[in-house]
Motif scaffolding. Structure first.
Motif, PDB file in Angstrom:
ATOM      1  N   LEU A 223       0.853  -1.186   0.000  1.00 21.76           N
ATOM      2  CA  LEU A 223       0.000   0.000   0.000  1.00 21.76           C
ATOM      3  C   LEU A 223       0.888   1.233   0.000  1.00 21.76           C
ATOM      4  O   LEU A 223       2.071   1.175   0.338  1.00 21.76           O
ATOM      5  N   ILE A 224       0.304   2.355  -0.411  1.00 17.93           N
ATOM      6  CA  ILE A 224       1.038   3.620  -0.471  1.00 17.93           C
ATOM      7  C   ILE A 224       0.446   4.572   0.563  1.00 17.93           C
ATOM      8  O   ILE A 224      -0.770   4.775   0.600  1.00 17.93           O
ATOM      9  N   VAL A 225       1.300   5.121   1.413  1.00 23.57           N
ATOM     10  CA  VAL A 225       0.845   6.080   2.417  1.00 23.57           C
ATOM     11  C   VAL A 225       1.587   7.391   2.225  1.00 23.57           C
ATOM     12  O   VAL A 225       2.739   7.413   1.774  1.00 23.57           O
ATOM     13  N   LYS A 226       0.911   8.484   2.574  1.00 20.37           N
ATOM     14  CA  LYS A 226       1.518   9.806   2.469  1.00 20.37           C
ATOM     15  C   LYS A 226       1.896  10.297   3.851  1.00 20.37           C
ATOM     16  O   LYS A 226       1.058  10.365   4.750  1.00 20.37           O
ATOM     17  N   THR A 227       3.170  10.623   4.029  1.00 16.20           N
ATOM     18  CA  THR A 227       3.637  11.108   5.320  1.00 16.20           C
ATOM     19  C   THR A 227       4.742  12.137   5.110  1.00 16.20           C
ATOM     20  O   THR A 227       5.651  11.934   4.294  1.00 16.20           O
TER      21      THR A 227
ATOM     22  N   GLU B 251       5.769  13.061   1.621  1.00 20.07           N
ATOM     23  CA  GLU B 251       6.272  11.998   0.743  1.00 20.07           C
ATOM     24  C   GLU B 251       5.245  10.870   0.628  1.00 20.07           C
ATOM     25  O   GLU B 251       4.435  10.659   1.526  1.00 20.07           O
ATOM     26  N   HIS B 252       5.314  10.143  -0.472  1.00 21.32           N
ATOM     27  CA  HIS B 252       4.502   8.942  -0.660  1.00 21.32           C
ATOM     28  C   HIS B 252       5.421   7.729  -0.524  1.00 21.32           C
ATOM     29  O   HIS B 252       6.426   7.626  -1.246  1.00 21.32           O
ATOM     30  N   ILE B 253       5.067   6.841   0.395  1.00 23.21           N
ATOM     31  CA  ILE B 253       5.919   5.687   0.698  1.00 23.21           C
ATOM     32  C   ILE B 253       5.164   4.398   0.388  1.00 23.21           C
ATOM     33  O   ILE B 253       4.001   4.228   0.786  1.00 23.21           O
ATOM     34  N   THR B 254       5.813   3.491  -0.323  1.00 18.33           N
ATOM     35  CA  THR B 254       5.238   2.167  -0.581  1.00 18.33           C
ATOM     36  C   THR B 254       5.655   1.221   0.544  1.00 18.33           C
ATOM     37  O   THR B 254       6.846   1.098   0.846  1.00 18.33           O
ATOM     38  N   VAL B 255       4.670   0.566   1.133  1.00 23.04           N
ATOM     39  CA  VAL B 255       4.923  -0.336   2.261  1.00 23.04           C
ATOM     40  C   VAL B 255       4.448  -1.736   1.893  1.00 23.04           C
ATOM     41  O   VAL B 255       3.288  -1.934   1.505  1.00 23.04           O
ATOM     42  N   ASP B 256       5.337  -2.736   1.987  1.00 22.11           N
ATOM     43  CA  ASP B 256       4.942  -4.127   1.771  1.00 22.11           C
ATOM     44  C   ASP B 256       4.108  -4.607   2.962  1.00 22.11           C
ATOM     45  O   ASP B 256       4.523  -4.452   4.122  1.00 22.11           O
ATOM     46  N   LEU B 257       2.952  -5.204   2.672  1.00 23.53           N
ATOM     47  CA  LEU B 257       2.084  -5.659   3.756  1.00 23.53           C
ATOM     48  C   LEU B 257       2.771  -6.696   4.634  1.00 23.53           C
ATOM     49  O   LEU B 257       2.578  -6.723   5.849  1.00 23.53           O
TER      50      LEU B 257
ATOM     51  N   VAL C  83       9.015  -4.057  10.058  1.00 29.20           N
ATOM     52  CA  VAL C  83      10.168  -4.826  10.534  1.00 29.20           C
ATOM     53  C   VAL C  83      11.403  -3.959  10.750  1.00 29.20           C
ATOM     54  O   VAL C  83      12.303  -4.330  11.501  1.00 29.20           O
ATOM     55  N   ASP C  84      11.449  -2.776  10.098  1.00 28.85           N
ATOM     56  CA  ASP C  84      12.652  -1.967  10.252  1.00 28.85           C
ATOM     57  C   ASP C  84      12.415  -0.505  10.635  1.00 28.85           C
ATOM     58  O   ASP C  84      13.374   0.224  10.892  1.00 28.85           O
ATOM     59  N   THR C  85      11.147  -0.066  10.681  1.00 30.66           N
ATOM     60  CA  THR C  85      10.894   1.323  11.046  1.00 30.66           C
ATOM     61  C   THR C  85       9.432   1.512  11.443  1.00 30.66           C
ATOM     62  O   THR C  85       8.628   0.582  11.345  1.00 30.66           O
ATOM     63  N   ASP C  86       9.110   2.719  11.903  1.00 26.75           N
ATOM     64  CA  ASP C  86       7.730   3.095  12.196  1.00 26.75           C
ATOM     65  C   ASP C  86       7.325   4.212  11.240  1.00 26.75           C
ATOM     66  O   ASP C  86       8.098   5.151  11.012  1.00 26.75           O
ATOM     67  N   ILE C  87       6.124   4.119  10.672  1.00 27.24           N
ATOM     68  CA  ILE C  87       5.642   5.110   9.713  1.00 27.24           C
ATOM     69  C   ILE C  87       4.324   5.676  10.220  1.00 27.24           C
ATOM     70  O   ILE C  87       3.377   4.920  10.485  1.00 27.24           O
ATOM     71  N   GLU C  88       4.239   6.985  10.356  1.00 23.97           N
ATOM     72  CA  GLU C  88       3.022   7.642  10.828  1.00 23.97           C
ATOM     73  C   GLU C  88       2.343   8.380   9.676  1.00 23.97           C
ATOM     74  O   GLU C  88       3.021   9.009   8.851  1.00 23.97           O
ATOM     75  N   TYR C  89       1.031   8.286   9.634  1.00 26.03           N
ATOM     76  CA  TYR C  89       0.295   9.063   8.628  1.00 26.03           C
ATOM     77  C   TYR C  89      -1.116   9.322   9.142  1.00 26.03           C
ATOM     78  O   TYR C  89      -1.619   8.604  10.010  1.00 26.03           O
ATOM     79  N   TYR C  90      -1.748  10.358   8.611  1.00 23.65           N
ATOM     80  CA  TYR C  90      -3.122  10.652   8.984  1.00 23.65           C
ATOM     81  C   TYR C  90      -4.056   9.728   8.198  1.00 23.65           C
ATOM     82  O   TYR C  90      -4.023   9.697   6.960  1.00 23.65           O
TER      83      TYR C  90
END
Length: 240
Positions: free
Chosen positions: A135-139, A142-148, A166-173
């Motif tokens: 999925l793609i999230v905007k934070t 930037e737009h980041i692609t995240v593997d489920l 597995v390697d970071t935390d991503i926050e988005y609204y």
């Protein structure tokens, strides 16, 4: 595939088992003397040959309880009386096999049931291929692609969704409900504030799920369903 036989008479169980073995020698079988024995099973057979006239809880009552656990269970009633045929429809029986039956009739009914199971598996394999894998999230602009598969769990905090990967935390609204719709059946929402990936669950109890990194909460009313869903997930993985 797993085929079950439930009959209070041992000779009938053995007779049906021998017929199944002659047709499908490589499939696993499990026998029950009463319907109650099945209620605590982690997972049920794919196909169940079920007697109707049994002491205590009869076959119709047993089927009604089993339907609450598994809507897709293929139930084939095996009985010497026709009186329950309409009740059998009420519990969505696949077939009503009257004793005595011929080898040909038994083979026809079982083969039709097996074909239905195989058809489901083919359909599921097609659906798996169509599953969303990222999925793609905007934070932060930037737009980041995240593997489920890399998402360990998600949580809601201050109107933000936090993806713990597995390697970071991503926050988005965003809204957890929308994320839940996108991620598929590898994920489960045990609490309104958490969404967990079954792949990364290490252990759990009635209140907490320990992930490979971090932990999530379970709402009391969701615990039983979480356990059933988690066991189904592992059963499915084991059959792949």
């Amino acid at each position: 595939m797993r085929i079950g036989i439930c009959d209070d008479q041992r000779e009938i169980r053995e007779l049906i088992a021998s017929k199944i073995k002659s047709l499908y020698p490589d499939e696993s079988m499990v026998c029950y003397e009463t319907g109650v024995e099945m209620f605590d099973e982690s997972y049920l057979p794919d196909i169940l040959f079920l007697d109707i006239k049994m002491p205590g809880m009869n076959g119709i009552e047993t089927a009604r309880e089993l339907r609450r656990k598994d809507e897709r269970l293929i139930i084939i009633f095996v009985t010497a009386v026709e009186d329950y045929v309409f009740q059998a429809f009420d519990v969505k029986a696949f077939h009503y096999l009257l004793k005595p039956f011929t080898d040909e009739k038994f083979a026809e009914v079982l083969q039709n049931a097996v074909r239905q199971i195989e058809g489901r598996k083919e359909l599921e394999s097609v659906n798996v291929k169509k599953e969303v894998t990222s999925l793609i999230v905007k934070t932060k602009g930037e737009h980041i692609t995240v593997d489920l598969k890399d998402i360990i769990y998600a949580e809601v905090f201050n109107r933000k969704v936090i993806l713990h990967t597995v390697d970071t935390d991503i926050e988005y609204y965003g809204k957890m409900k929308e994320l839940e719709k996108k991620v598929g059946d590898h994920f489960y929402r045990p609490h309104r504030a958490y969404l967990v990936n079954f792949r990364h669950v290490k252990r759990y109890n009635a209140t907490t799920i320990w992930m490979v990194r971090g932990q999530a909460l379970i709402a009391k009313q969701n615990y039983r369903e979480f356990v059933k869903s988690y066991l189904r997930y592992h059963q499915k993985r084991g059959s792949e």
